[in-house]
Write an enzyme that holds these catalytic residues in place. Structure first.
Site, PDB file in Angstrom:
ATOM      1  N   CYS A   1      17.683  31.159  30.575  1.00 38.49           N
ATOM      2  CA  CYS A   1      16.785  30.106  31.046  1.00 38.49           C
ATOM      3  C   CYS A   1      17.530  29.091  31.898  1.00 38.49           C
ATOM      4  O   CYS A   1      17.749  27.949  31.492  1.00 38.49           O
ATOM      5  CB  CYS A   1      16.125  29.445  29.852  1.00 38.49           C
ATOM      6  SG  CYS A   1      15.184  30.648  28.930  1.00 38.49           S
ATOM      7  N   GLU A   2      17.959  29.515  33.050  1.00 40.27           N
ATOM      8  CA  GLU A   2      18.656  28.666  34.020  1.00 40.27           C
ATOM      9  C   GLU A   2      18.352  29.237  35.391  1.00 40.27           C
ATOM     10  O   GLU A   2      18.430  30.460  35.583  1.00 40.27           O
ATOM     11  CB  GLU A   2      20.186  28.768  33.860  1.00 40.27           C
ATOM     12  CG  GLU A   2      20.742  28.311  32.563  1.00 40.27           C
ATOM     13  CD  GLU A   2      21.384  26.938  32.613  1.00 40.27           C
ATOM     14  OE1 GLU A   2      21.417  26.321  33.701  1.00 40.27           O
ATOM     15  OE2 GLU A   2      21.821  26.486  31.555  1.00 40.27           O
TER      16      GLU A   2
ATOM     17  N   TYR B   1      30.861  30.680  40.930  1.00 31.87           N
ATOM     18  CA  TYR B   1      31.586  30.605  42.205  1.00 31.87           C
ATOM     19  C   TYR B   1      30.773  31.125  43.371  1.00 31.87           C
ATOM     20  O   TYR B   1      31.312  31.297  44.466  1.00 31.87           O
ATOM     21  CB  TYR B   1      32.869  31.446  42.165  1.00 31.87           C
ATOM     22  CG  TYR B   1      33.720  31.282  40.942  1.00 31.87           C
ATOM     23  CD1 TYR B   1      34.341  30.078  40.651  1.00 31.87           C
ATOM     24  CD2 TYR B   1      33.946  32.357  40.082  1.00 31.87           C
ATOM     25  CE1 TYR B   1      35.148  29.954  39.528  1.00 31.87           C
ATOM     26  CE2 TYR B   1      34.753  32.243  38.962  1.00 31.87           C
ATOM     27  CZ  TYR B   1      35.341  31.036  38.696  1.00 31.87           C
ATOM     28  OH  TYR B   1      36.148  30.913  37.591  1.00 31.87           O
TER      29      TYR B   1
ATOM     30  N   GLU C   1      52.681  37.896  37.783  1.00 33.68           N
ATOM     31  CA  GLU C   1      51.604  37.698  36.798  1.00 33.68           C
ATOM     32  C   GLU C   1      50.251  38.145  37.339  1.00 33.68           C
ATOM     33  O   GLU C   1      49.297  37.359  37.385  1.00 33.68           O
ATOM     34  CB  GLU C   1      51.510  36.209  36.421  1.00 33.68           C
ATOM     35  CG  GLU C   1      52.788  35.613  35.856  1.00 33.68           C
ATOM     36  CD  GLU C   1      52.681  34.099  35.639  1.00 33.68           C
ATOM     37  OE1 GLU C   1      51.744  33.472  36.169  1.00 33.68           O
ATOM     38  OE2 GLU C   1      53.554  33.567  34.947  1.00 33.68           O
ATOM     39  N   PRO C   2      50.128  39.394  37.751  1.00 36.35           N
ATOM     40  CA  PRO C   2      48.834  39.826  38.288  1.00 36.35           C
ATOM     41  C   PRO C   2      47.784  39.941  37.194  1.00 36.35           C
ATOM     42  O   PRO C   2      48.086  40.326  36.066  1.00 36.35           O
ATOM     43  CB  PRO C   2      49.137  41.207  38.878  1.00 36.35           C
ATOM     44  CG  PRO C   2      50.295  41.708  38.077  1.00 36.35           C
ATOM     45  CD  PRO C   2      51.107  40.490  37.693  1.00 36.35           C
TER      46      PRO C   2
ATOM     47  N   ARG D   1      30.620  34.898  37.142  1.00 34.14           N
ATOM     48  CA  ARG D   1      31.229  34.658  38.449  1.00 34.14           C
ATOM     49  C   ARG D   1      30.212  34.357  39.567  1.00 34.14           C
ATOM     50  O   ARG D   1      30.424  33.446  40.359  1.00 34.14           O
ATOM     51  CB  ARG D   1      32.156  35.805  38.859  1.00 34.14           C
ATOM     52  CG  ARG D   1      33.272  36.075  37.838  1.00 34.14           C
ATOM     53  CD  ARG D   1      34.368  36.974  38.375  1.00 34.14           C
ATOM     54  NE  ARG D   1      35.142  36.315  39.390  1.00 34.14           N
ATOM     55  CZ  ARG D   1      35.017  36.504  40.675  1.00 34.14           C
ATOM     56  NH1 ARG D   1      34.172  37.393  41.140  1.00 34.14           N
ATOM     57  NH2 ARG D   1      35.742  35.832  41.532  1.00 34.14           N
TER      58      ARG D   1
ATOM     59  N   ARG E   1      43.670  39.928  38.199  1.00 35.21           N
ATOM     60  CA  ARG E   1      42.545  40.537  38.894  1.00 35.21           C
ATOM     61  C   ARG E   1      42.906  41.861  39.578  1.00 35.21           C
ATOM     62  O   ARG E   1      42.152  42.824  39.518  1.00 35.21           O
ATOM     63  CB  ARG E   1      42.058  39.542  39.962  1.00 35.21           C
ATOM     64  CG  ARG E   1      40.760  39.942  40.623  1.00 35.21           C
ATOM     65  CD  ARG E   1      40.449  39.033  41.821  1.00 35.21           C
ATOM     66  NE  ARG E   1      40.692  37.638  41.613  1.00 35.21           N
ATOM     67  CZ  ARG E   1      39.774  36.747  41.229  1.00 35.21           C
ATOM     68  NH1 ARG E   1      38.544  37.124  41.040  1.00 35.21           N
ATOM     69  NH2 ARG E   1      40.093  35.480  41.043  1.00 35.21           N
TER      70      ARG E   1
ATOM     71  N   TYR F   1      37.901  38.696  34.720  1.00 36.85           N
ATOM     72  CA  TYR F   1      37.106  37.476  34.581  1.00 36.85           C
ATOM     73  C   TYR F   1      35.627  37.814  34.362  1.00 36.85           C
ATOM     74  O   TYR F   1      34.741  37.088  34.792  1.00 36.85           O
ATOM     75  CB  TYR F   1      37.306  36.551  35.794  1.00 36.85           C
ATOM     76  CG  TYR F   1      38.778  36.286  36.059  1.00 36.85           C
ATOM     77  CD1 TYR F   1      39.521  35.505  35.187  1.00 36.85           C
ATOM     78  CD2 TYR F   1      39.444  36.870  37.147  1.00 36.85           C
ATOM     79  CE1 TYR F   1      40.871  35.283  35.393  1.00 36.85           C
ATOM     80  CE2 TYR F   1      40.796  36.659  37.362  1.00 36.85           C
ATOM     81  CZ  TYR F   1      41.502  35.864  36.482  1.00 36.85           C
ATOM     82  OH  TYR F   1      42.847  35.659  36.684  1.00 36.85           O
TER      83      TYR F   1
ATOM     84  N   GLY G   1      47.659  36.312  41.666  1.00 42.31           N
ATOM     85  CA  GLY G   1      46.846  35.842  42.781  1.00 42.31           C
ATOM     86  C   GLY G   1      46.429  36.856  43.821  1.00 42.31           C
ATOM     87  O   GLY G   1      45.576  36.559  44.662  1.00 42.31           O
TER      88      GLY G   1
HETATM   89  N1  LLP Z   1      49.160  33.186  36.462  1.00 38.67           N
HETATM   90  C1  LLP Z   1      48.606  31.967  36.324  1.00 38.67           C
HETATM   91  C2  LLP Z   1      49.455  30.833  35.943  1.00 38.67           C
HETATM   92  C3  LLP Z   1      47.231  31.801  36.548  1.00 38.67           C
HETATM   93  O1  LLP Z   1      46.687  30.595  36.424  1.00 38.67           O
HETATM   94  C4  LLP Z   1      46.426  32.920  36.918  1.00 38.67           C
HETATM   95  C5  LLP Z   1      44.995  32.766  37.140  1.00 38.67           C
HETATM   96  C6  LLP Z   1      47.057  34.177  37.030  1.00 38.67           C
HETATM   97  C7  LLP Z   1      48.428  34.273  36.807  1.00 38.67           C
HETATM   98  C8  LLP Z   1      46.313  35.423  37.395  1.00 38.67           C
HETATM   99  O2  LLP Z   1      45.770  35.350  38.655  1.00 38.67           O
HETATM  100  P1  LLP Z   1      45.100  36.650  39.344  1.00 38.67           P
HETATM  101  O3  LLP Z   1      46.196  37.651  39.614  1.00 38.67           O
HETATM  102  O4  LLP Z   1      44.092  37.168  38.414  1.00 38.67           O
HETATM  103  O5  LLP Z   1      44.505  36.107  40.588  1.00 38.67           O
HETATM  104  N2  LLP Z   1      37.992  32.774  36.846  1.00 38.67           N
HETATM  105  C9  LLP Z   1      38.371  32.905  38.249  1.00 38.67           C
HETATM  106  C10 LLP Z   1      39.855  33.127  38.406  1.00 38.67           C
HETATM  107  C11 LLP Z   1      40.710  32.059  37.769  1.00 38.67           C
HETATM  108  C12 LLP Z   1      42.176  32.355  37.883  1.00 38.67           C
HETATM  109  C13 LLP Z   1      42.984  31.394  37.104  1.00 38.67           C
HETATM  110  N3  LLP Z   1      44.390  31.651  37.063  1.00 38.67           N
HETATM  111  C14 LLP Z   1      37.553  34.026  38.867  1.00 38.67           C
HETATM  112  O6  LLP Z   1      36.712  34.613  38.180  1.00 38.67           O
HETATM  113  O7  LLP Z   1      37.681  34.291  40.051  1.00 38.67           O
END
Ligand code: LLP
Length: 419
Positions: free
Chosen positions: A342-343, A316, A273-274, A312, A276, A371, A239
């Site tokens: 075509c959107e 979003y 669990e990084p 993205r 992004r 992503y 996150g």
């Molecule tokens: N762990 C779990 C259980 C998750 O659901 C996620 C992301 C992560 C770890 C990794 O999170 P991060 O460190 O990447 O923030 N498609 C969206 C992001 C969706 C994230 C879903 N879960 C975007 O493009 O912003």
């Protein structure tokens, strides 16, 4: 040091001119920096050094096999959410003992696949899933290592589509109901309760939500221990945000400074669990200007990359910085950067001020390493794009551009249509 920077008005990826890669591989193309991936991973490793921990890269952010191999070589584990991701993690050489498996809808086959592989733990999201895993493990004469994903009801102050820890979200078990779920888990003969999992959202740019959520989780861990339930692992999810524009998200070392004191004396093994924050700013999407189109109200720059390559912005309204691959001093123009799909929602940037561009110019869409490719599709029957890894002066194609034969791979014409 930033891997994507200008030398004599030309954008480089590490020591390779981006133009050179575009000429060799074509556009659109995702380009990743080897050094940046490693630097981001090592920032976590160093920040949590001293605390028993495993960094489990979230494959949903980027699941290119070469990138996973690079992370695996450096000791990284994996957070997976499907049988496909589990398969890729193992193929890349990530040890099964460093793989955690989340997701609200694990199928029977996927559960069996993970049990067979011997993963570190399942992050379970409902009592129904818990019963299913217990049953499948029993059939396979195995004990399933598990954590329950709890929902701490914390507002991560991010985009509603990517915040997952609020009460109304489909993820996890409400933290108030956790004790009864753990008591059920303990009674199930084929489960081995190991820990607690939480993940509150993505692109979080302040420390507070992490601290608030972890405090709740640690106090739950203490309650569980007082009931004789062993909690060895605390999985704090991912996150941590990244700068897309002018955000100033905390560095992993600031995160560790804020949360390690909470873990003190707990004798916990920490899982992170990084996604992004490791791959996001290690990648760009390079696209070529096809046409300039002027409407009375608006100017459009039509590029060869679209929402199927990077969704993205459309999904979003996410902001991605756009840089010219060759800087110029022409006058500034405000335009929408739109793709060939075509959107109306097919854009990579809206009302963006750039020095005037012309046909054939290359543009780099920044912060696209997470992503980006993983959310790409074949919409409008567009082959998915190539991926390139840059290391110093060298670059390597780490995924070939799809071809038209990929578009019909697996398709079958029934006999009655063949005559
Ligand atoms: N762990 C779990 C259980 C998750 O659901 C996620 C992301 C992560 C770890 C990794 O999170 P991060 O460190 O990447 O923030 N498609 C969206 C992001 C969706 C994230 C879903 N879960 C975007 O493009 O912003």
């Amino acid at each position: 040091m930033h891997a994507f920077k200008y030398k004599n008005s030309e954008l480089y990826a590490e020591d390779v001119p981006v133009r050179k890669i575009a000429e060799a591989v074509g556009t659109p193309v995702y380009i990743y920096s080897h050094d940046t991936l490693l630097r981001h991973f090592n920032a976590y490793r160093e920040a949590f050094n001293g605390q028993p921990h495993t960094i489990c890269f979230a494959l949903k952010a980027n699941s290119n096999l070469a990138i996973l191999r690079l992370l695996a070589r450096n000791g990284c584990g994996a957070d997976v959410v499907s049988g496909g991701e589990l398969h890729l993690a193992l193929k890349a050489g990530i040890p099964s003992g460093k793989i955690v498996y989340a997701g609200v809808g694990k199928t029977e086959n996927e559960i069996a696949q993970a049990l067979k592989a011997g993963i570190l733990m399942f992050n379970i999201e409902s009592s129904d899933e818990m019963l299913a895993i217990n049953e499948i493990a029993g059939r396979m004469k195995k004990k399933a290592p598990i954590a329950l994903r709890v929902n701490p009801d914390i507002d991560p102050e991010t985009h509603p589509y990517i915040s997952t820890g609020l009460k109304e979200s489909k993820f996890g078990i409400p933290i108030e109901e956790a004790l009864e779920h753990y008591q059920l888990a303990r009674k199930l003969p084929n489960l081995n309760v190991l820990g607690i999992h939480k993940h509150i959202g993505s692109q979080i740019t302040t420390i507070r939500p992490f601290v608030d959520a972890l405090q709740k989780v640690i106090s739950l861990a203490k309650t569980l221990r007082s009931h004789g339930i062993a909690i060895d692992y605390i999985d704090m999810g991912g996150g941590l945000g990244i700068p897309y524009r002018n955000e100033h998200p905390p560095h992993p070392s600031e995160l560790s400074k804020a949360i390690l004191p909470l873990m003190k004396d707990g004798n916990f093994n920490l899982i992170l669990e990084p996604g992004r924050s490791i791959s996001g700013n290690a990648g760009v999407l390079v696209t070529k200007v096809l046409y300039i189109k002027k409407h009375p109200q608006k100017e459009f720059v039509i590029i060869d990359g679209g929402m199927n390559d990077l969704i993205r912005p459309s999904l979003y309204n996410a902001y991605h910085n756009v840089l010219p691959v060759k800087k110029n001093n022409r006058k500034k123009v405000v335009s929408d950067l739109v793709g060939p799909i075509c959107e109306s929602g097919d854009f990579l940037a809206k009302n963006r001020e750039l020095n005037k561009v012309s046909r054939g110019d290359l543009l780099a869409v920044m912060s696209a390493g997470a992503y980006g490719f993983t959310m790409s599709s074949n919409y409008n029957s567009r082959p998915r794009v190539a991926e390139v890894l840059v290391k110093g002066r060298e670059f390597f194609v780490i995924r070939e551009r799809e071809t038209y034969s990929d578009l019909i791979r697996g398709s079958r014409i029934p006999e009655f249509l063949k005559q």
